[in-house]
Structures are given as C-alpha cells and as structure tokens.
Design an enzyme around this catalytic site. Structure first.
Site, PDB file in Angstrom:
ATOM      1  N   HIS A   1      -1.338  -1.923  -8.647  1.00  0.00           N
ATOM      2  CA  HIS A   1      -2.595  -1.563  -7.664  1.00  0.00           C
ATOM      3  C   HIS A   1      -3.723  -0.749  -8.481  1.00  0.00           C
ATOM      4  CE1 HIS A   1      -1.533   2.464  -5.942  1.00  0.00           C
ATOM      5  NE2 HIS A   1      -0.331   2.139  -5.950  1.00  0.00           N
TER       6      HIS A   1
ATOM      7  N   ASP B   1      -0.586   7.192  -9.899  1.00  0.00           N
ATOM      8  CA  ASP B   1      -0.222   6.134  -9.001  1.00  0.00           C
ATOM      9  C   ASP B   1      -1.256   5.136  -8.452  1.00  0.00           C
ATOM     10  OD1 ASP B   1       0.465   4.641  -6.649  1.00  0.00           O
ATOM     11  OD2 ASP B   1       0.944   6.325  -5.463  1.00  0.00           O
TER      12      ASP B   1
ATOM     13  N   GLU C   1      -3.585  -1.078  -1.904  1.00  0.00           N
ATOM     14  CA  GLU C   1      -2.124  -0.681  -1.558  1.00  0.00           C
ATOM     15  C   GLU C   1      -1.988   0.430  -0.961  1.00  0.00           C
ATOM     16  OE1 GLU C   1       2.146   0.732  -2.446  1.00  0.00           O
ATOM     17  OE2 GLU C   1       0.128   1.870  -2.735  1.00  0.00           O
ATOM     18  N   GLU C   2      -2.807   1.324  -1.002  1.00  0.00           N
ATOM     19  CA  GLU C   2      -2.529   2.715  -0.468  1.00  0.00           C
ATOM     20  C   GLU C   2      -2.591   2.704   1.037  1.00  0.00           C
ATOM     21  OE1 GLU C   2      -0.802   5.002  -1.679  1.00  0.00           O
ATOM     22  OE2 GLU C   2      -1.372   4.704  -3.916  1.00  0.00           O
TER      23      GLU C   2
ATOM     24  N   HIS D   1       0.024  11.677  -5.124  1.00  0.00           N
ATOM     25  CA  HIS D   1      -0.674  11.670  -4.048  1.00  0.00           C
ATOM     26  C   HIS D   1      -1.458  13.036  -3.651  1.00  0.00           C
ATOM     27  CE1 HIS D   1       0.322   7.723  -1.806  1.00  0.00           C
ATOM     28  NE2 HIS D   1       0.492   7.580  -2.901  1.00  0.00           N
TER      29      HIS D   1
HETATM   30 CO    CO Z   1       1.266   3.233  -5.697  1.00  0.00          CO
END
Ligand code: CO
Length: 339
Positions: free
Chosen positions: A59, A169, A197-198, A308
C-alpha cells in the site's frame, strides 16, 4: 534512493498521487502496461500467456491528519486519518497540504495544565496545528479545510544498517514490490500499489477484484516491539530478524502451502525469516483473501519499530531479505509451485 524518496513523499490515505508518480517513474523502463482504477490503485501488469495469475500488493498510503477547522487565532484543528496514537502527536513538526506549509502540533503548556490534566493523554481533539498565522484569515490564505497533514520527517540512516523515517509502513513494502517488478517472470504477474489501506483496506479489495488472482502476497511494514519493557513471547517481530511471515491476524489466515514454500526457500538459501508473533491488526491480505470466490494469501512484512508515529526504525537488511525471498518464491512458481 527510492526508499528515501518514497518515505519523504506526501501520501496519506486518499492522497497517494505523489507516491504513485514516484513509483511509475522508477518502473518506467520495466513495466509497459499500467492500470489505474477509480480509487487510485496503480497496477503494474506483466502479462504472460500461461501460468497462475499472481498478485503482489503493497500500500502507498500512510497515516496522517486532516484539517477540520480553523479558529479565530489562526490555529488548525484536525481529525486523524488512520490509526495514530494521540500520545505521539504533541509538539511534532508537520506539513499541511500539498504545498507543505510547515506547522507544529501544539498543546496547552505543562505550566498551564491542572494537576489531573498532567496525568492524562491529551486527546487529539484538544490539540491544534500552529502554522505561524496570527488570524483565521491569514491561516486560510495558506491552508484549507480538508487539507491533509503528514509528519515532517527526513529519512536518515544510523546504527548498523538501520534507517529512520516516516511511513516505512508501507513505503518499504513499495520498494520491495518495485524491485521485484524489475525482473521478468513467465507467468502473469500483477504488482498492485494500493490506496487507502490505513482506513480500512479499501484499495486492495477493488484491485483484487480487477486482477482476479490465483494467489497473492501482501508486502507490509509491520509492528516490531522487541524493545525494553516487553516479554519475549509478546514480541510481534524482531528488528533485523528477516522478513516476518504471518500465520494469522484479525483480517486473514495465511495459506499454509505458501508459508511452507516460503520457509523452505528461506532455509535452503540462508535467508533469515521469522513468524509474526502477534495476531493483532490486519492488512490488505484480509481484503484480497475474500475477493470474488476467494484468493489464497500470505503477508510478508518488514519489521518497523514505532510504527504509525512520526518516526519509525527499520533494518535495511530486512528489506533486502524480503526482496530476495519474494523473488525466490516467484521463481518457484516458474518451477511449478502451485497452491
Ligand atoms: Co501497512
């Protein structure tokens, strides 16, 4: 360097075009057929006449914030886009909007807080972004309601083969996918750089629907909590321990035949690997797995400490080993591996 360019790009969920442009430029000479769908997924199509249809996905989006209100003092109030812990927000430098207006996430100073406030996490709705504007009008000359916000973090390398930056990420996963797509295979291979995605795995679902794969590998950046204060059996992954293979998370269960093959290839080729030790969270594999009549999936992840947050830490060797393992798996499909 692709990892630097991708992690410093501005690309929260729903606003992935900068990341998409970098990837398309990077792969210009390797991929001749691209698909772009209505959500913004970018799919590299390496067609072939025979063999299973294989989907690889990473992603493009990152967690961020969105401006929801500008007050009379010229301060910006915001919502979160994706899962960010309120505790990591205070006093962080950010960029607002695609023009990258610099700002700082502010809060009431500790001197002004009541004793009970000092023991509590300041909720993000009580925080604000200071862009140096003196009034609402001045602020609105630079930013708009609905503007996205990302952490202003420069990529850097430190320690022994470690990198720090934002959005590993899943920009690290995007690097892996891009590197794999630079090679040729004799079966139809689809490299999906997915969106959103998140905020609920939204892009991967429609990408899988369009591709109709026979199997899929999701390449992720995942949690890594091999740090002080954790018991070893609670580790999700270990930094430098190699690609992490997921048996199960809250969104999918990894295909056992694919996992067995990955383990066999890693062991025969001396590639370090690990199994993800926790089952929390979910990723694009969950949505691809239940697309159409079902797709066998497995997620392979690069461990990222402090995921994150404004700055994560990862091992470059983990990324290189993930590239190597996925290439071996694809060669194994050429050699006849089927789910
Ligand atoms: Co991810």
């Amino acid at each position: 360097m692709l990892l630097r360019r991708l992690t410093e790009a501005f690309g929260p969920s729903g606003f992935e075009h900068e990341v998409r442009a970098i990837l398309q430029e990077e792969l210009e000479q390797y991929v001749s057929v691209w698909q772009r769908d209505a959500l913004g997924n970018l799919i590299a199509c390496k067609e072939a006449a025979n063999g299973p249809r294989v989907m690889l996905a990473a992603h493009m989006d990152e967690v961020g914030l969105m401006v929801s209100h500008v007050d009379d003092a010229g301060l910006l109030h915001f919502h979160k886009v994706g899962g960010i812990d309120d505790r990591v927000l205070v006093s962080k430098p950010v960029f607002v909007g695609k023009e990258r207006v610099p700002g700082v996430i502010g809060a009431k100073a500790i001197h002004l807080q009541k004793p009970e406030e000092r023991t509590q996490v300041i909720p993000h709705r009580s925080l604000f972004i200071d862009i140096g504007a003196k009034s609402k009008d001045e602020a609105l000359e630079k930013v708009k309601i609905g503007d996205y916000v990302v952490f202003a973090t420069k990529y850097d390398e430190f320690g022994q083969g470690l990198a720090k930056g934002k959005a590993f990420d899943d920009r690290a996963g995007c690097v892996v996918l891009a590197e794999v797509l630079k090679e040729e295979f004799n079966f139809p291979l689809y490299g999906a750089f997915t969106v959103q995605e998140e905020i609920g795995l939204r892009g991967a679902g429609v990408a899988a629907y369009a591709i109709e794969p026979d199997m899929a590998i999701v390449i992720e950046g995942t949690t890594c909590n091999d740090v002080s204060g954790m018991d070893e059996h609670e580790y999700s992954t270990v930094l430098g321990g190699g690609p992490a293979i997921t048996f199960m998370d809250t969104a999918s269960i990894g295909n056992r035949a694919m996992i067995r093959e990955l383990v066999r290839l890693a062991e025969e080729n001396n590639i370090p690997y690990q199994f993800k030790g926790t089952v929390t969270g979910g990723n694009d594999a969950g949505r691809i797995n239940v697309s159409r009549a079902g797709v066998p999936v497995v997620a392979i992840s690069i461990p990222c400490r402090y995921i994150h947050s404004p700055v994560s830490v990862m091992s470059l060797a983990d990324m290189e080993n993930t590239i190597a393992l996925i290439k071996l798996f694809l060669r194994s499909i050429e050699g006849g591996f089927r789910v």
